[in-house]
Enzyme design. Structure first.
Site, PDB file in Angstrom:
ATOM      1  N   ASP A  80      -1.212  -5.675   1.025  1.00 33.81           N
ATOM      2  CA  ASP A  80      -0.920  -4.248   1.476  1.00 33.81           C
ATOM      3  C   ASP A  80      -0.643  -4.064   2.986  1.00 33.81           C
ATOM      4  OD1 ASP A  80      -1.174  -2.834  -0.826  1.00 33.81           O
ATOM      5  OD2 ASP A  80      -3.353  -2.739  -0.506  1.00 33.81           O
ATOM      6  N   HIS A 180      -4.249   9.432   0.807  1.00 32.18           N
ATOM      7  CA  HIS A 180      -4.332   9.463   2.122  1.00 32.18           C
ATOM      8  C   HIS A 180      -3.624  10.905   2.590  1.00 32.18           C
ATOM      9  CE1 HIS A 180      -4.428   4.746   3.215  1.00 32.18           C
ATOM     10  NE2 HIS A 180      -5.324   5.379   3.495  1.00 32.18           N
ATOM     11  N   CYS A 274       4.007   5.136   5.153  1.00 32.32           N
ATOM     12  CA  CYS A 274       2.936   4.042   5.035  1.00 32.32           C
ATOM     13  C   CYS A 274       3.397   2.870   5.848  1.00 32.32           C
ATOM     14  CB  CYS A 274       2.687   3.795   3.710  1.00 32.32           C
ATOM     15  SG  CYS A 274       2.072   5.114   2.704  1.00 32.32           S
TER      16      CYS A 274
END
Ligand code: ARG
Length: 281
Positions: A80, A180, A274
């Site tokens: 990630d 998020h 992100c």
């Protein structure tokens, strides 16, 4: 100024639109090996070449706008890590490190800290409480909007205030698909934000309405297309290309929208924002 002139100006950084500096980490080891959000399914395969292609396109888009991109070296075993936005928060040259909620991502915080140390950052704070960097902290010029509910510990919001001295507007996230803050809110310029109301509780909605004179509503479809995981430099807004209504609403208001495809990285629950940590001098 006509809409067309605005669009033309938007093709680069216009007067008064300072270039941004971003930190990105290539998806060299990108994978979905565990499930820590509602989007991740470790049984369905990811196409790493495709992820790489999407990531390179994003990087090239920043370069074409005149922004600077630094590259954080990827670490094997951290699938990630491509989501660089989660590793820290940087405002005024001060770095507040992240502390991840899930052990699978914990080591990313150290990789970020080492990068900042090696790149001349002198003011680096290690977090005591769980915070996932810009995943949950949205710099809004006069304040920082801070999410909690799924990842960042609300107690960490005090640490955030101590680090940067800016007012912190705490909002609770209530929909696990938008785990998020940066999946549900995007700050476009000092006065404008786009958001998906369904991701926030009543108190959060009141606070967002008070903070931003202009709030652009995204539909549930836009939000599911990760439309709010957009990146804005104040004029140019990079938005996942299937967030159709949001793209139309931003364009109507004179922003220069750059649609981008990012479906492979979405399999891990991520989009353009992100992948992008802003380094604010
Ligand atoms: N799989 C990652 C996680 O669940 C995705 C992080 C996406 N990053 C973001 N800024 N929303 O932590």
């Amino acid at each position: 100024m006509t809409m067309q002139t605005l669009a033309r100006d938007g093709a680069g950084i216009s007067a008064g639109q300072p270039a941004r500096t971003y930190l990105m980490c290539p998806p060299t080891y990108f994978d979905v090996q565990y499930a820590i959000n509602a989007w991740m399914d470790p049984t369905s395969p990811v196409d790493r070449d495709r992820a790489r292609h999407e990531w390179e396109r994003l990087r090239a888009t920043y370069a074409s706008l005149g922004h600077t991109v630094h590259v954080l070296p990827p670490v094997p075993g951290l699938p990630d890590m491509v989501f660089a936005a989660n590793g820290a928060t940087v405002v005024g040259g001060m770095v507040l490190g992240a502390r991840f909620r899930h052990p699978e991502r914990a080591a990313e915080a150290d990789a970020h800290r080492i990068w900042f140390e090696e790149h001349g950052y002198r003011r680096i704070r290690t977090a005591e409480h769980v915070n996932e960097g810009e995943g949950d902290y949205a710099f809004a010029y006069r304040a920082i909007v801070a999410g909690h509910g799924f990842r960042t510990d609300p107690v960490a919001h005090n640490e955030l205030h101590d680090a940067f001295g800016l007012p912190v507007v705490s909002v609770r996230l209530i929909d696990p698909r938008f785990y998020h803050l940066d999946t549900a809110l995007c700050v476009i310029d000092p006065f404008t934000a786009a958001y998906y109301p369904g991701a926030f509780d009543e108190d959060g909605l009141i606070k967002l309405q008070a903070l931003f004179p202009e709030l652009i509503e995204a539909t549930e479809e836009d939000a599911l297309a990760f439309g709010l995981n957009a990146v804005s430099d104040g004029r140019n807004v990079i938005v996942p290309d299937d967030a159709m209504t949001l793209i139309a609403r931003l364009t109507e208001r004179g922003f220069h929208v750059i649609p981008i495809e990012m479906t492979e990285l979405r399999k891990a629950g991520g989009g353009p924002k992100c992948c992008t940590l802003e380094l604010r001098p």
